[in-house]
Design an enzyme around this catalytic site. Structure first.
Site, PDB file in Angstrom:
ATOM      1  N   ASP A   1      37.249  77.709 -58.802  1.00 56.30           N
ATOM      2  CA  ASP A   1      37.221  76.253 -58.639  1.00 56.30           C
ATOM      3  C   ASP A   1      38.165  75.802 -57.534  1.00 56.30           C
ATOM      4  OD1 ASP A   1      35.806  76.722 -60.904  1.00 56.30           O
ATOM      5  OD2 ASP A   1      37.104  75.584 -62.251  1.00 56.30           O
TER       6      ASP A   1
ATOM      7  N   PRO B   1      33.591  62.998 -64.040  1.00 54.23           N
ATOM      8  CA  PRO B   1      33.407  62.853 -65.493  1.00 54.23           C
ATOM      9  C   PRO B   1      34.276  63.839 -66.273  1.00 54.23           C
ATOM     10  CG  PRO B   1      31.283  62.911 -64.359  1.00 54.23           C
ATOM     11  CD  PRO B   1      32.314  63.272 -63.339  1.00 54.23           C
TER      12      PRO B   1
ATOM     13  N   ALA C   1      40.931  69.231 -59.150  1.00 52.72           N
ATOM     14  CA  ALA C   1      40.692  68.340 -58.004  1.00 52.72           C
ATOM     15  C   ALA C   1      41.909  67.446 -57.767  1.00 52.72           C
ATOM     16  CB  ALA C   1      39.450  67.487 -58.236  1.00 52.72           C
TER      17      ALA C   1
END
Length: 363
Positions: free
Chosen positions: A176, A123, A133
């Site tokens: 992250d 999302p 990512a």
């Protein structure tokens, strides 16, 4: 004899995946020489596909990189809701950073071209590291296409991902990227001593079974995600005692959370998660955090669940220490508030046996 397009169609695509991440404890101290405890989510991921091709091509995504619109109002509405940037720039940036790293470290690359494409179901604006990512999955493709995975250490790969994002003006820390390179559950120590000596932090993969059931809360149509700009970094650089001491406490929460997980002390884990959010709120203020983000935390807490941001806002991770009855209350409260809530399925580690072995040797 097959035509060039037909021949290309026969070539198999290589596909690599990187998962969305949840910062469980310690964020945002990773930007300030702190610690973090993070894990990846199996339900949300980015995939990048690569195949050999005569020319080097980056394929735009049919939805995220739109260049054709029914009308001018459609274009304007799209930009207002989605912004100017898709994933093509991310793929270009990691290609540049990867190439430069190989040149600087005398890693030879074969003289062949490729085509890259990507897809994602993470999302948008949900604080789940959707951009990194895509970059992480692309880096994984490049490592395998050029057969240099064994020449670029696992610990260094998050730096390359962050460098690619910095090329684009994205402000972030290593947490992250470490979580997405490693996959699963990871404890991270970014102390200045380690960063200066090694060029990276100390990253410890943990068994995902140490985690209790956790829940993700987010808004399907995010709005008022808070102001982008914050004075915290500058205040930290200026030696603001409140910011420095608060950030040290946030880093300590990750260390305490690591110990709580090893003991499966989930009552303590719940307390630490709440404290993490409270410290963030004190440092950054409500205008930066955004009213919708704060409401997600408050909705979870209204039923006695502990909660905090998964990242810098956009989504919340919640723990229900009182069990199933509390989970039902959480589901009802989120539904009434208009938020999506789902139990988190933790993604396993994505490292190979060789890579895990290399980590043990290097530590």
């Amino acid at each position: 004899m097959a035509s060039a397009p037909a021949a290309e169609a026969e070539v198999e695509w290589m596909e690599r995946r990187a998962y969305a991440r949840v910062g469980l404890l310690g964020n945002p101290s990773d930007v300030y020489g702190g610690r973090a405890l993070s894990f990846t989510i199996a339900d949300f991921s980015a995939t990048v596909r690569l195949r050999p091709s005569p020319d080097l091509r980056i394929l735009p995504h049919p939805h995220h990189d739109l260049v054709a619109f029914p009308s001018l109002p459609h274009l304007v509405n799209r930009l207002q809701s989605e912004g100017y940037y898709g994933g093509v720039r991310l793929l270009m940036a990691i290609c540049k950073v990867f190439y430069n790293h190989c040149i600087q470290n005398n890693i030879s690359l074969k003289d062949e071209n490729f085509t890259l494409s990507y897809d994602t179901n993470i999302p948008r604006q949900a604080g789940l590291s959707g951009s990194s990512a895509i970059v992480c999955a692309a880096l994984s493709c490049l490592l395998d296409f050029y057969d240099v995975r064994h020449l670029i250490k696992v610990e260094i790969r998050p730096n390359l991902i962050l460098d690619a994002e910095k090329e684009l003006g994205i402000v972030a820390g290593l947490q992250d990227r470490v979580a997405q390179v490693y996959g699963g559950l990871v404890y991270m120590d970014f102390s200045k001593e380690h960063m200066d000596k090694l060029g990276h932090g100390i990253y410890t993969p943990l068994n995902v079974d140490l985690l209790p059931p956790l829940y993700l809360i987010y808004a399907e149509n995010p709005s008022d995600s808070g102001k982008v700009h914050s004075t915290v970094k500058q205040r930290w650089l200026d030696g603001d005692e409140f910011i420095i001491s608060s950030m040290k406490e946030v880093a300590q929460l990750a260390l305490d959370g690591h110990n709580a997980l090893l003991q499966k002390n989930y009552t303590e884990l719940a307390r630490l998660m709440n404290r993490n959010f409270d410290l963030r709120r004190q440092m950054f203020g409500d205008d930066v955090l955004g009213s919708v983000n704060i409401k997600m935390v408050e909705v979870a807490r209204s039923v006695g669940a502990s909660s905090k941001f998964t990242g810098s806002g956009g989504a919340v991770v919640a723990l229900c220490p009182d069990g199933d009855a509390q989970v039902e209350l959480l589901n009802k409260a989120c539904q009434e508030a208009g938020f999506v809530v789902q139990q988190i399925k933790v993604a396993p580690s994505v490292l190979t046996e060789d890579e895990l072995t290399s980590l043990l040797v290097n530590q």
